[in-house]
Scaffold this motif. Structure first.
Motif, PDB file in Angstrom:
ATOM      1  N   ILE A 181      -2.387 -13.322   1.855  1.00 31.00           N
ATOM      2  CA  ILE A 181      -2.432 -12.120   2.690  1.00 31.00           C
ATOM      3  C   ILE A 181      -3.633 -12.176   3.628  1.00 31.00           C
ATOM      4  CG2 ILE A 181      -2.591  -9.602   2.656  1.00 31.00           C
ATOM      5  CD1 ILE A 181      -1.345  -9.661  -0.124  1.00 31.00           C
ATOM      6  N   GLN A 182      -3.394 -11.901   4.908  1.00 35.77           N
ATOM      7  CA  GLN A 182      -4.451 -11.919   5.918  1.00 35.77           C
ATOM      8  C   GLN A 182      -4.384 -10.659   6.767  1.00 35.77           C
ATOM      9  OE1 GLN A 182      -4.167 -15.527   8.222  1.00 35.77           O
ATOM     10  NE2 GLN A 182      -4.137 -16.864   6.408  1.00 35.77           N
ATOM     11  N   SER A 183      -5.538 -10.184   7.206  1.00 34.48           N
ATOM     12  CA  SER A 183      -5.619  -8.990   8.034  1.00 34.48           C
ATOM     13  C   SER A 183      -5.612  -9.366   9.513  1.00 34.48           C
ATOM     14  CB  SER A 183      -6.888  -8.197   7.702  1.00 34.48           C
ATOM     15  OG  SER A 183      -7.000  -7.059   8.515  1.00 34.48           O
ATOM     16  N   HIS A 184      -4.993  -8.499  10.343  1.00 36.26           N
ATOM     17  CA  HIS A 184      -4.907  -8.736  11.782  1.00 36.26           C
ATOM     18  C   HIS A 184      -5.229  -7.448  12.533  1.00 36.26           C
ATOM     19  CE1 HIS A 184      -2.834 -12.725  11.582  1.00 36.26           C
ATOM     20  NE2 HIS A 184      -2.494 -12.253  10.391  1.00 36.26           N
ATOM     21  N   GLY A 185      -5.603  -7.593  13.780  1.00 37.51           N
ATOM     22  CA  GLY A 185      -5.849  -6.445  14.632  1.00 37.51           C
ATOM     23  C   GLY A 185      -4.667  -6.185  15.551  1.00 37.51           C
TER      24      GLY A 185
ATOM     25  N   ASP B 186       0.832  -1.218   0.000  1.00 36.30           N
ATOM     26  CA  ASP B 186       0.000   0.000   0.000  1.00 36.30           C
ATOM     27  C   ASP B 186       0.860   1.258   0.000  1.00 36.30           C
ATOM     28  OD1 ASP B 186      -2.256  -1.597   0.094  1.00 36.30           O
ATOM     29  OD2 ASP B 186      -2.367  -1.544   2.281  1.00 36.30           O
TER      30      ASP B 186
ATOM     31  N   SER C 165       0.596  -1.899   7.997  1.00 32.00           N
ATOM     32  CA  SER C 165      -0.619  -2.260   7.256  1.00 32.00           C
ATOM     33  C   SER C 165      -1.491  -3.249   8.023  1.00 32.00           C
ATOM     34  CB  SER C 165      -0.246  -2.855   5.902  1.00 32.00           C
ATOM     35  OG  SER C 165       0.495  -4.058   6.070  1.00 32.00           O
ATOM     36  N   LYS C 166      -0.954  -3.820   9.112  1.00 34.93           N
ATOM     37  CA  LYS C 166      -1.653  -4.825   9.926  1.00 34.93           C
ATOM     38  C   LYS C 166      -1.992  -6.064   9.104  1.00 34.93           C
ATOM     39  CE  LYS C 166      -3.792  -1.129  12.644  1.00 34.93           C
ATOM     40  NZ  LYS C 166      -3.242  -0.063  11.778  1.00 34.93           N
ATOM     41  N   LEU C 167      -1.068  -6.437   8.217  1.00 33.26           N
ATOM     42  CA  LEU C 167      -1.270  -7.596   7.360  1.00 33.26           C
ATOM     43  C   LEU C 167      -0.173  -8.618   7.601  1.00 33.26           C
ATOM     44  CD1 LEU C 167      -2.098  -5.841   3.950  1.00 33.26           C
ATOM     45  CD2 LEU C 167      -3.734  -6.831   5.572  1.00 33.26           C
ATOM     46  N   SER C 168      -0.551  -9.887   7.500  1.00 33.67           N
ATOM     47  CA  SER C 168       0.442 -10.960   7.481  1.00 33.67           C
ATOM     48  C   SER C 168       0.403 -11.595   6.095  1.00 33.67           C
ATOM     49  CB  SER C 168       0.154 -12.001   8.568  1.00 33.67           C
ATOM     50  OG  SER C 168      -1.019 -12.732   8.268  1.00 33.67           O
TER      51      SER C 168
ATOM     52  N   ASP D 264       3.352  -7.226   9.073  1.00 32.65           N
ATOM     53  CA  ASP D 264       3.676  -5.807   8.937  1.00 32.65           C
ATOM     54  C   ASP D 264       2.789  -4.997   9.870  1.00 32.65           C
ATOM     55  OD1 ASP D 264       4.546  -3.295   7.983  1.00 32.65           O
ATOM     56  OD2 ASP D 264       2.862  -3.240   6.586  1.00 32.65           O
ATOM     57  N   TYR D 265       3.412  -4.264  10.808  1.00 28.52           N
ATOM     58  CA  TYR D 265       2.642  -3.487  11.783  1.00 28.52           C
ATOM     59  C   TYR D 265       1.943  -2.295  11.147  1.00 28.52           C
ATOM     60  CZ  TYR D 265       4.359  -5.985  15.878  1.00 28.52           C
ATOM     61  OH  TYR D 265       4.611  -6.945  16.821  1.00 28.52           O
TER      62      TYR D 265
END
Length: 324
Positions: free
Chosen positions: A129-133, A91, A113-116, A110-111
């Motif tokens: 690609i996965q989203s995390h909180g 991004d 974008s909060k994505l792994s 990645d802190y």
């Protein structure tokens, strides 16, 4: 500083390349599959920064086992990314891969974008690609402030530099990890170079200790195969008043230490250059470190050849002016 021969086969002179290829083929042909996997992975891990794909392609020509090479390339590529802080863009934001943001199962986090995700180094592609909180606590806000200050420094000092700041919790203690990377991969010019540094400090109320490591690696492979690795470990203390003060003090500390390291490296390389020159020459000569225009000197001397007499006469006035 250390120098050693490289592992990439395509960078050696033709005779040595052929000899090493023959030895490698004979060695691999008698190995068990398990030992062959170990050798392949070790060779790939030894690939210098920016040359992993080249080393992989060379080995593929020798092994001719696509399944085996794909698996070992994935494993070794994951380690290569961690070792040399391979930069990505998610991004529009730079992400540096390291063992500090590894989640397991070949995944990175990645802190910003909060994505792994998984990263395929051979294809230069992000996968799964996965989203995390993320818990937005005080440490997370501090991470963002430190990242802003570090970006100002990197943008001002590096041609194509990247930086990232990570969080890590160890035994209920919060740490920030700042990573800097810049590289120049000039394969067409037969050289590659990498500069990276890592800085870690604990989030404390009043005082914290910063632990840093600066690392430089260069690979030159025109006519010779030369590797140079230089590194330095550092420890400094920082007082903490507030987040803004800490971020600015940290950026100034990094700038000061990296400038000192760069100056020391340049001085050391100049000494090595002078030492090599003295070994080449049979006796010490004064070194002006200026380019001599021999064509102009020859024309100014006004050479006149007398073939019958067998000598050359010089214009004395021009010669005296040149000497003075």
């Amino acid at each position: 500083m250390t120098s050693s021969g490289g592992s990439e086969l395509a960078r050696l002179p033709a005779f040595m390349e052929a000899l090493l290829l023959l030895q490698l083929i004979m060695a691999l042909s008698v190995l068990s599959r398990k030992d062959k996997e170990r050798v392949i992975r070790r060779l790939l891990i030894q690939a210098p920064p920016g040359e992993f794909v080249n080393a992989f392609d060379d080995l593929c020509l020798l092994i001719r086992d696509e399944k085996l090479m794909h698996h070992q390339g994935e494993c070794a590529g994951h380690q290569h990314c961690q070792k040399y802080s391979v930069p990505l863009s998610i991004d529009g934001n730079p992400v540096l891969l390291s063992h500090h943001n590894v989640m397991g199962d070949f995944r990175f986090f990645d802190y910003q974008s909060k994505l792994s995700f998984k990263y395929d180094l051979l294809q230069n592609q992000l996968k799964d690609i996965q989203s995390h909180g993320i818990i937005r606590n005080e440490t997370e806000y501090l991470r963002g402030v430190v990242l802003c200050a570090l970006k100002l420094y990197v943008n001002d000092h590096y041609p194509k530099g990247n930086c990232n700041v990570l969080r890590k919790t160890v035994k209920n203690k919060e740490y920030l990890i700042a990573c800097i990377e810049d590289h120049s991969y000039e394969t067409g010019e037969c050289w590659n170079g990498l500069w990276k540094s890592k800085w870690i400090f604990q989030v404390n109320p009043f005082l914290t200790q910063v632990t840093g490591r600066i690392y430089v690696q260069a690979h030159f492979f025109r006519c010779v195969n030369l590797h140079t690795e230089i590194s330095k470990d550092l420890k400094e203390s920082l007082e903490i008043v507030n987040q803004a003060q800490l971020a600015l003090s940290f950026a100034r500390l990094v700038e000061e230490q990296e400038n000192k390291f760069q100056a020391a490296v340049l001085e050391e390389l100049q000494e090595l250059s002078n030492e090599a020159l003295r070994k080449i020459l049979r006796r010490d000569l004064p070194v002006t470190r200026t380019l001599i225009n021999w064509q102009r000197i020859l024309s100014d001397l006004n050479l006149v050849m007398y073939p019958k007499l067998g000598y050359v006469s010089y214009s004395r006035s021009l010669l005296c002016n040149w000497i003075i």
